[in-house]
Write a protein that holds these residues in place. Structure first.
Motif, PDB file in Angstrom:
ATOM      1  N   UNK A  36       0.860  -1.180   0.000  1.00  0.00           N
ATOM      2  CA  UNK A  36       0.000   0.000   0.000  1.00  0.00           C
ATOM      3  C   UNK A  36       0.900   1.235   0.000  1.00  0.00           C
ATOM      4  N   UNK A  37       0.719   2.112  -0.975  1.00  0.00           N
ATOM      5  CA  UNK A  37       1.534   3.327  -1.081  1.00  0.00           C
ATOM      6  C   UNK A  37       0.656   4.536  -0.814  1.00  0.00           C
ATOM      7  N   UNK A  38       1.103   5.384   0.149  1.00  0.00           N
ATOM      8  CA  UNK A  38       0.328   6.553   0.575  1.00  0.00           C
ATOM      9  C   UNK A  38       1.238   7.770   0.674  1.00  0.00           C
ATOM     10  N   UNK A  39       0.622   8.899   0.981  1.00  0.00           N
ATOM     11  CA  UNK A  39       1.391  10.109   1.245  1.00  0.00           C
ATOM     12  C   UNK A  39       1.569  10.973   0.013  1.00  0.00           C
ATOM     13  N   UNK A  40       2.774  11.490  -0.156  1.00  0.00           N
ATOM     14  CA  UNK A  40       3.078  12.460  -1.202  1.00  0.00           C
ATOM     15  C   UNK A  40       3.338  11.782  -2.549  1.00  0.00           C
ATOM     16  N   UNK A  41       2.297  11.111  -3.063  1.00  0.00           N
ATOM     17  CA  UNK A  41       2.371  10.479  -4.383  1.00  0.00           C
ATOM     18  C   UNK A  41       1.105  10.834  -5.159  1.00  0.00           C
ATOM     19  N   UNK A  42       1.212  10.836  -6.465  1.00  0.00           N
ATOM     20  CA  UNK A  42       0.066  11.183  -7.310  1.00  0.00           C
ATOM     21  C   UNK A  42      -0.987  10.076  -7.321  1.00  0.00           C
ATOM     22  N   UNK A  43      -0.549   8.826  -7.299  1.00  0.00           N
ATOM     23  CA  UNK A  43      -1.465   7.689  -7.414  1.00  0.00           C
ATOM     24  C   UNK A  43      -1.372   6.790  -6.185  1.00  0.00           C
ATOM     25  N   UNK A  44      -2.080   7.166  -5.117  1.00  0.00           N
ATOM     26  CA  UNK A  44      -2.104   6.352  -3.906  1.00  0.00           C
ATOM     27  C   UNK A  44      -2.850   5.060  -4.193  1.00  0.00           C
ATOM     28  N   UNK A  45      -2.460   3.989  -3.522  1.00  0.00           N
ATOM     29  CA  UNK A  45      -3.202   2.748  -3.698  1.00  0.00           C
ATOM     30  C   UNK A  45      -2.369   1.505  -3.481  1.00  0.00           C
ATOM     31  N   UNK A  46      -2.946   0.385  -3.889  1.00  0.00           N
ATOM     32  CA  UNK A  46      -2.334  -0.926  -3.747  1.00  0.00           C
ATOM     33  C   UNK A  46      -1.615  -1.261  -5.048  1.00  0.00           C
ATOM     34  N   UNK A  47      -0.358  -1.675  -4.916  1.00  0.00           N
ATOM     35  CA  UNK A  47       0.470  -2.016  -6.079  1.00  0.00           C
ATOM     36  C   UNK A  47       1.042  -3.414  -5.905  1.00  0.00           C
ATOM     37  N   UNK A  48       1.260  -4.090  -7.019  1.00  0.00           N
ATOM     38  CA  UNK A  48       1.844  -5.434  -7.009  1.00  0.00           C
ATOM     39  C   UNK A  48       3.308  -5.346  -7.422  1.00  0.00           C
ATOM     40  N   UNK A  49       4.169  -6.001  -6.647  1.00  0.00           N
ATOM     41  CA  UNK A  49       5.602  -6.046  -6.920  1.00  0.00           C
ATOM     42  C   UNK A  49       6.088  -7.477  -6.830  1.00  0.00           C
ATOM     43  N   UNK A  50       7.321  -7.678  -7.235  1.00  0.00           N
ATOM     44  CA  UNK A  50       7.897  -9.021  -7.181  1.00  0.00           C
ATOM     45  C   UNK A  50       9.081  -9.043  -6.218  1.00  0.00           C
ATOM     46  N   UNK A  51       9.409 -10.219  -5.785  1.00  0.00           N
ATOM     47  CA  UNK A  51      10.511 -10.407  -4.849  1.00  0.00           C
ATOM     48  C   UNK A  51      11.776  -9.727  -5.374  1.00  0.00           C
ATOM     49  N   UNK A  52      12.448  -8.973  -4.509  1.00  0.00           N
ATOM     50  CA  UNK A  52      13.677  -8.292  -4.895  1.00  0.00           C
ATOM     51  C   UNK A  52      13.479  -6.832  -5.277  1.00  0.00           C
ATOM     52  N   UNK A  53      12.207  -6.409  -5.501  1.00  0.00           N
ATOM     53  CA  UNK A  53      11.953  -5.007  -5.832  1.00  0.00           C
ATOM     54  C   UNK A  53      12.254  -4.122  -4.620  1.00  0.00           C
ATOM     55  N   UNK A  54      12.641  -2.881  -4.899  1.00  0.00           N
ATOM     56  CA  UNK A  54      13.025  -1.942  -3.842  1.00  0.00           C
ATOM     57  C   UNK A  54      12.104  -0.725  -3.852  1.00  0.00           C
ATOM     58  N   UNK A  55      12.306   0.165  -2.896  1.00  0.00           N
ATOM     59  CA  UNK A  55      11.485   1.375  -2.799  1.00  0.00           C
ATOM     60  C   UNK A  55      11.589   2.212  -4.069  1.00  0.00           C
ATOM     61  N   UNK A  56      12.747   2.239  -4.684  1.00  0.00           N
ATOM     62  CA  UNK A  56      12.889   3.009  -5.927  1.00  0.00           C
ATOM     63  C   UNK A  56      11.943   2.461  -7.007  1.00  0.00           C
ATOM     64  N   UNK A  57      11.753   1.140  -7.047  1.00  0.00           N
ATOM     65  CA  UNK A  57      10.806   0.540  -7.994  1.00  0.00           C
ATOM     66  C   UNK A  57       9.385   1.000  -7.687  1.00  0.00           C
TER      67      UNK A  57
END
Length: 156
Positions: A36-57
């Motif tokens: 779940x990504x919140x705060x100072x972003x244009x598109x808040x919401x739930x995102x899917x990532x894969x193992x090994x992804x980082x905050x920059x991704x």
């Protein structure tokens, strides 16, 4: 006897091939999870990532706001399942510290009245200070909506 040995060898080969196929499939499988990504972003919401992804991704996916404060974020931190990533807003030195603010400072926050400000101070004193901004949601009367309203104005 030769037929039995031949039959056993065929079974062993068949089972070996089957095990190798399963092992190969497991190694090629990509583990995906949601955050779940919140705060100072244009598109808040739930995102899917894969193992090994980082905050920059994650930041590349959600489009960071121009008023985001990325100075305290470890861009190389790996994401993990059910993570809540809150990108703070930058407001210069005018942020209110939820770990040191008095009653008068807390009631300056949107939606915070005397009673709620007292509960924030009591909770803070009982736990020895907030470790994360989201922890303020443990105070009775502060839910997701209130948290989103005050987030741009608070810091630890």
């Amino acid at each position: 006897m030769n037929k039995i040995i031949s039959f056993i060898i065929v079974i062993i080969l068949y089972v070996s091939i089957f095990i190798i196929d399963i092992d190969t499939i497991d190694r090629n499988e990509v583990y995906e999870f949601k955050i779940d990504i919140k705060g100072a972003v244009e598109n808040k919401g739930i995102y899917t990532f894969k193992e090994g992804d980082t905050i920059i991704d994650a930041l590349e996916e959600c489009i960071v706001s121009k008023d985001a404060d990325l100075s305290g974020i470890n861009m190389s931190q790996k994401l993990y399942p059910e993570m809540v990533l809150v990108i703070p807003y930058y407001h210069g030195e005018n942020l209110i510290s939820i770990n040191s603010a008095n009653l008068e400072d807390l009631i300056k926050l949107p939606g915070i009245k005397d009673g709620l400000a007292k509960r924030i101070i009591d909770y803070r004193n009982n736990i020895g200070g907030f470790k994360e901004l989201e922890e303020i949601k443990n105070v009775s009367g502060i839910g997701d909506k209130t948290f989103e309203k005050i987030l741009p104005y608070i810091c630890l």
